[in-house]
Design a protein around this motif. Structure first.
Motif, PDB file in Angstrom:
ATOM      1  N   THR A  93       0.951  -1.235  -0.168  1.00  0.00           N
ATOM      2  CA  THR A  93      -0.011  -0.043   0.057  1.00  0.00           C
ATOM      3  C   THR A  93       0.924   1.126   0.130  1.00  0.00           C
ATOM      4  O   THR A  93       0.569   2.304  -0.653  1.00  0.00           O
ATOM      5  N   ALA A  94       1.914   1.213   0.806  1.00  0.00           N
ATOM      6  CA  ALA A  94       2.893   2.724   0.654  1.00  0.00           C
ATOM      7  C   ALA A  94       3.447   2.562  -0.464  1.00  0.00           C
ATOM      8  O   ALA A  94       3.681   3.663  -1.054  1.00  0.00           O
ATOM      9  N   ARG A  95       4.008   1.582  -1.146  1.00  0.00           N
ATOM     10  CA  ARG A  95       4.467   1.454  -2.472  1.00  0.00           C
ATOM     11  C   ARG A  95       3.660   1.944  -3.539  1.00  0.00           C
ATOM     12  O   ARG A  95       4.052   2.780  -4.346  1.00  0.00           O
ATOM     13  N   ASN A  96       2.336   1.523  -3.434  1.00  0.00           N
ATOM     14  CA  ASN A  96       1.583   1.829  -4.414  1.00  0.00           C
ATOM     15  C   ASN A  96       1.196   3.399  -4.134  1.00  0.00           C
ATOM     16  O   ASN A  96       0.924   4.210  -5.196  1.00  0.00           O
ATOM     17  N   SER A  97       1.049   3.929  -2.874  1.00  0.00           N
ATOM     18  CA  SER A  97       0.912   5.335  -2.890  1.00  0.00           C
ATOM     19  C   SER A  97       2.078   6.295  -3.370  1.00  0.00           C
ATOM     20  O   SER A  97       2.001   7.258  -4.011  1.00  0.00           O
ATOM     21  N   ARG A  98       3.549   5.890  -3.160  1.00  0.00           N
ATOM     22  CA  ARG A  98       4.486   6.331  -3.602  1.00  0.00           C
ATOM     23  C   ARG A  98       4.544   6.258  -5.166  1.00  0.00           C
ATOM     24  O   ARG A  98       4.559   7.517  -5.792  1.00  0.00           O
ATOM     25  N   LEU A  99       4.080   5.331  -5.914  1.00  0.00           N
ATOM     26  CA  LEU A  99       4.196   5.376  -7.382  1.00  0.00           C
ATOM     27  C   LEU A  99       2.985   6.080  -7.656  1.00  0.00           C
ATOM     28  O   LEU A  99       3.166   6.774  -8.956  1.00  0.00           O
ATOM     29  N   SER A 100       1.914   6.066  -7.219  1.00  0.00           N
ATOM     30  CA  SER A 100       0.800   7.059  -7.678  1.00  0.00           C
ATOM     31  C   SER A 100       1.213   8.543  -7.526  1.00  0.00           C
ATOM     32  O   SER A 100       1.018   9.388  -8.390  1.00  0.00           O
TER      33      SER A 100
END
Length: 178
Positions: A93-100
């Motif tokens: 979830t954290a990685r997804n937020s960073r990528l978004s």
């Protein structure tokens, strides 16, 4: 008759204590039933706002501690895999937020570059000061967030004042025996 500030403070403290007690009671119920425990699920079941749990460190810690406990009847092997899955979900979830966020920044830069190129190609003149407007938008968005936070606090104060008012009116309207 007006309520004294001391009485209002006591009423608000009592209201806060009642809401805190509901949170702890719901935590026990959700844990006993083996249901998922999150800040949102606890707040929803207790009939309180999530900010109450976040503002009170002990409530937030209790929710996080209960969320990490194994469900009733779970074996150690399933608990390890559950904890592992929860950690994986949190990391993803954290990685997804960073990528978004990165994609959004790249899209904005591309849009600005294409817009600037089209503007220059049209020969219509210099663009408006986009940076100043963007900064002003950011300031106004922050102001909106601050005002919403103040409004939430005032709503809580109003609820406590209404509770105190109801209690006072009940006392006034109750016949005194003795």
């Amino acid at each position: 008759m007006t309520a004294s500030p001391d009485h209002l403070a006591k009423a608000r403290a009592a209201d806060s204590e009642r809401r805190r007690a509901r949170v702890f009671k719901v935590l026990d119920q959700l844990a006993a039933n083996g249901e998922e425990i999150t800040v949102s699920s606890v707040a929803r079941a207790a009939g309180v706002h999530r900010s109450l749990i976040h503002r009170h460190g002990d409530l937030h810690a209790a929710v996080l501690a209960r969320a990490g406990e194994p469900p009733p009847g779970a074996t150690a092997g399933t608990q390890v895999s559950r904890q592992s899955l929860l950690a994986d979900v949190a990391n993803l979830t954290a990685r997804n937020s960073r990528l978004s966020a990165h994609i959004t920044r790249l899209e904005r830069r591309l849009s600005e570059a294409l817009g600037q190129a089209a503007w220059e190609a049209s020969g219509l003149g210099a663009p408006a000061d986009v940076e100043t407007l963007t900064r002003r938008i950011t300031e106004l968005e922050q102001q909106i967030l601050d005002l919403r936070s103040e409004l939430d606090e005032r709503d809580e104060d109003l609820t406590a004042a209404r509770t105190a008012n109801r209690e006072l009116m009940a006392r006034i309207n109750t016949p005194h025996v003795g």
